[in-house]
Design a protein around this motif. Structure first.
Motif, mmCIF file in Angstrom:
data_model
loop_
_atom_site.group_PDB
_atom_site.id
_atom_site.type_symbol
_atom_site.label_atom_id
_atom_site.label_comp_id
_atom_site.label_asym_id
_atom_site.label_seq_id
_atom_site.Cartn_x
_atom_site.Cartn_y
_atom_site.Cartn_z
ATOM 1 N N THR A 125 63.461 47.687 73.293
ATOM 2 C CA THR A 125 62.212 48.424 73.123
ATOM 3 C C THR A 125 62.167 49.094 71.756
ATOM 4 O OG1 THR A 125 62.173 48.847 75.502
ATOM 5 C CG2 THR A 125 60.708 50.173 74.135
ATOM 6 N N GLY A 126 63.304 49.650 71.334
ATOM 7 C CA GLY A 126 63.368 50.281 70.014
ATOM 8 C C GLY A 126 63.098 49.297 68.899
ATOM 9 N N MET A 127 63.693 48.105 68.987
ATOM 10 C CA MET A 127 63.477 47.108 67.947
ATOM 11 C C MET A 127 62.054 46.567 67.974
ATOM 12 S SD MET A 127 66.058 47.023 66.046
ATOM 13 C CE MET A 127 65.676 45.602 65.031
ATOM 14 N N ALA A 128 61.432 46.509 69.154
ATOM 15 C CA ALA A 128 60.030 46.090 69.226
ATOM 16 C C ALA A 128 59.135 47.062 68.447
ATOM 17 C CB ALA A 128 59.580 45.999 70.683
ATOM 18 N N CYS A 129 59.518 48.338 68.450
ATOM 19 C CA CYS A 129 58.774 49.335 67.662
ATOM 20 C C CYS A 129 59.102 49.250 66.171
ATOM 21 C CB CYS A 129 59.086 50.747 68.168
ATOM 22 S SG CYS A 129 58.444 51.094 69.817
ATOM 23 N N ALA A 130 60.237 48.662 65.840
ATOM 24 C CA ALA A 130 60.671 48.598 64.440
ATOM 25 C C ALA A 130 60.244 47.322 63.732
ATOM 26 C CB ALA A 130 62.203 48.723 64.380
ATOM 27 N N VAL A 131 59.736 46.342 64.494
ATOM 28 C CA VAL A 131 59.379 45.047 63.910
ATOM 29 C C VAL A 131 58.273 45.199 62.871
ATOM 30 C CG1 VAL A 131 58.231 42.859 64.453
ATOM 31 C CG2 VAL A 131 60.087 43.667 65.897
ATOM 32 N N THR A 132 58.391 44.435 61.782
ATOM 33 C CA THR A 132 57.291 44.223 60.848
ATOM 34 C C THR A 132 56.946 42.741 60.893
ATOM 35 O OG1 THR A 132 57.964 46.008 59.363
ATOM 36 C CG2 THR A 132 56.535 44.323 58.451
ATOM 37 N N ALA A 133 55.668 42.428 61.088
ATOM 38 C CA ALA A 133 55.257 41.024 61.215
ATOM 39 C C ALA A 133 55.097 40.422 59.828
ATOM 40 C CB ALA A 133 53.951 40.932 61.996
ATOM 41 N N LEU A 134 56.141 39.763 59.325
ATOM 42 C CA LEU A 134 56.125 39.249 57.957
ATOM 43 C C LEU A 134 54.982 38.266 57.707
ATOM 44 C CD1 LEU A 134 57.572 39.292 55.227
ATOM 45 C CD2 LEU A 134 59.027 37.443 56.039
ATOM 46 N N PRO A 135 54.766 37.241 58.550
ATOM 47 C CA PRO A 135 53.669 36.310 58.257
ATOM 48 C C PRO A 135 52.295 36.970 58.273
ATOM 49 C CG PRO A 135 55.207 35.356 59.838
ATOM 50 C CD PRO A 135 55.557 36.806 59.715
ATOM 51 N N VAL A 136 52.057 37.873 59.237
ATOM 52 C CA VAL A 136 50.778 38.575 59.287
ATOM 53 C C VAL A 136 50.665 39.546 58.114
ATOM 54 C CG1 VAL A 136 49.418 40.250 60.604
ATOM 55 C CG2 VAL A 136 50.428 38.286 61.749
#
Length: 402
Positions: free
Chosen positions: A142-153
């Motif tokens: 859950t923590g990493m889901a909050c930390a993700v940056t969507a590089l292609p978008v």
């Protein structure tokens, strides 16, 4: 009606509904087409369309049609994740390693901590943690889901803001690239299965050895052959990772990250990326929407989504401002960078799909993460655009990194 006819009705819904909303509603400033497609995937899922028209939903999205759609979606997302891996420019990250590591590290760590805090709150109530999850897996996932940056978008957003090829845009891509590597590394850690640790170590060893041979082969092939061999490599890596228990999307990302963009030409990669988004990814968004559930009640899911959104945005902004103090950025830079890095889009949805597949989160948590990703990405351009305008007037946008 035959299964083929029902499948084609489903495909019509997938492509017609988002396009009409995007074009007639002129949503591009707030919600680009890709975001509208994600939202329409949720709308066409069981939580909305299925609730209002259950018989029709069950007729169109019957098990045979869903299996076909899932197959198309899996192939599309494999191509998308491979392209995201190819886009990583680790050479530039190394060239600006101090600045990149400080910014990426803080921009990853802070939302990770905020997200773990949100996960602790969710764990206080039943129905959020998956049946196969250890506590640390749910917290870290859950923590990493909050930390993700969507590089292609992020590339699409930077292009829309007209700063993709400018120094600030390139800086932001470097930070996101380094975060992307860390996120997939942590995902592999979450996926570790001690009962299959031998398989997983064997896969990583085989991958490392075969990568050397693969890169030598690709360097000698003409460009026309490289595309075909790259697809074979993608399928083999995805199969190996899934067999080892790491999930096929981890293998797809690894397949891409060891490829060089120069092998294919940047223009060709950009064209393929846009075509995958146009032709295949709408099916993935629909198949994602079919997995949303509201069994804990809509208000609970929306509350969880809001909590995760605050953790994501607040964590990214806190991390960017800390990096700005360490690196002595000018006023306004940290806010712009933080808001752009918090956009989630597709990678977070892919990440959440993997967590759901492995039983680490429930369908309700998945729905909350999906709503958080949509909200996060929709906020980006309306918030950043006026800030960029003011920053441009102060001469910040054209400045290279320190």
């Amino acid at each position: 009606m035959s299964t083929t006819e029902i499948f084609l009705i489903a495909m019509l819904l997938i492509f017609v509904a988002p396009y009409l909303v995007w074009r007639l509603g002129r949503t591009d400033y707030v919600a680009p087409l890709v975001i509208v497609q994600i939202i329409m995937g949720i709308v066409l899922g069981p939580g909305v369309l299925g609730a209002f028209f259950p018989a029709y939903h069950k007729f169109v999205f019957n098990p045979d049609v869903v299996k076909t759609l899932n197959g198309i979606a899996q192939w599309g997302v494999m191509l998308f994740v491979m392209l995201a891996g190819i886009e990583l420019d680790l050479k530039k990250v190394w060239q600006y390693r101090r600045e990149s590591s400080v910014t990426a590290g803080l921009s990853l760590t802070m939302p990770l901590l905020f997200g773990c805090g949100a996960a602790v709150l969710l764990m206080s109530y039943p129905g959020w943690m998956g049946p196969k999850a250890a506590t640390w897996q749910f917290l870290l996932g859950t923590g990493m889901a909050c930390a993700v940056t969507a590089l292609p978008v992020l590339v699409l957003l930077l292009e829309k803001l007209d700063i993709l090829r400018q120094p600030m845009g390139q800086r932001i891509l470097r930070y996101a690239s380094l975060d992307d590597v860390a996120i997939w590394g942590v995902l592999a850690l979450i996926m570790l299965d001690w009962e299959r640790i031998g398989r997983q170590l064997g896969f990583m060893l085989a991958f490392a050895l075969l990568t050397v041979l693969f890169r030598r082969l690709m360097a000698r092939l003409p460009q026309s052959d490289r595309w075909y061999v790259a697809l074979i490599w993608l399928i083999a890596c995805a199969l190996g990772a899934d067999w080892a228990g790491l999930h096929f999307m981890v293998g797809a990302f690894l397949a891409g990250v060891v490829m060089d963009a120069d092998w294919f030409g940047q223009d060709n990669l950009d064209t393929l990326f846009k075509n995958v988004l146009l032709v295949l990814m709408p099916v993935f968004f629909l198949s994602t929407g079919l997995r949303t559930k509201w069994d804990l009640g809509g208000y609970a899911v929306f509350f969880a989504a809001g909590l995760l959104l605050v953790a994501s945005v607040g964590g990214k902004l806190a991390g960017a401002h800390l990096a700005g103090r360490v690196l002595k950025w000018q006023r306004g830079e940290a806010t712009i960078i933080g808001w752009l890095l918090q956009s989630k889009g597709l990678i977070e949805i892919i990440f959440a799909n993997i967590l759901l597949d492995k039983g680490i989160i429930t369908s309700e948590t998945f729905t909350a993460l999906l709503l958080m990703a949509v909200g996060s990405t929709m906020l980006t351009i309306p918030v950043v655009h006026p800030k960029l305008h003011r920053a441009g007037n102060r001469g910040l946008i054209g400045q290279a990194s320190s």
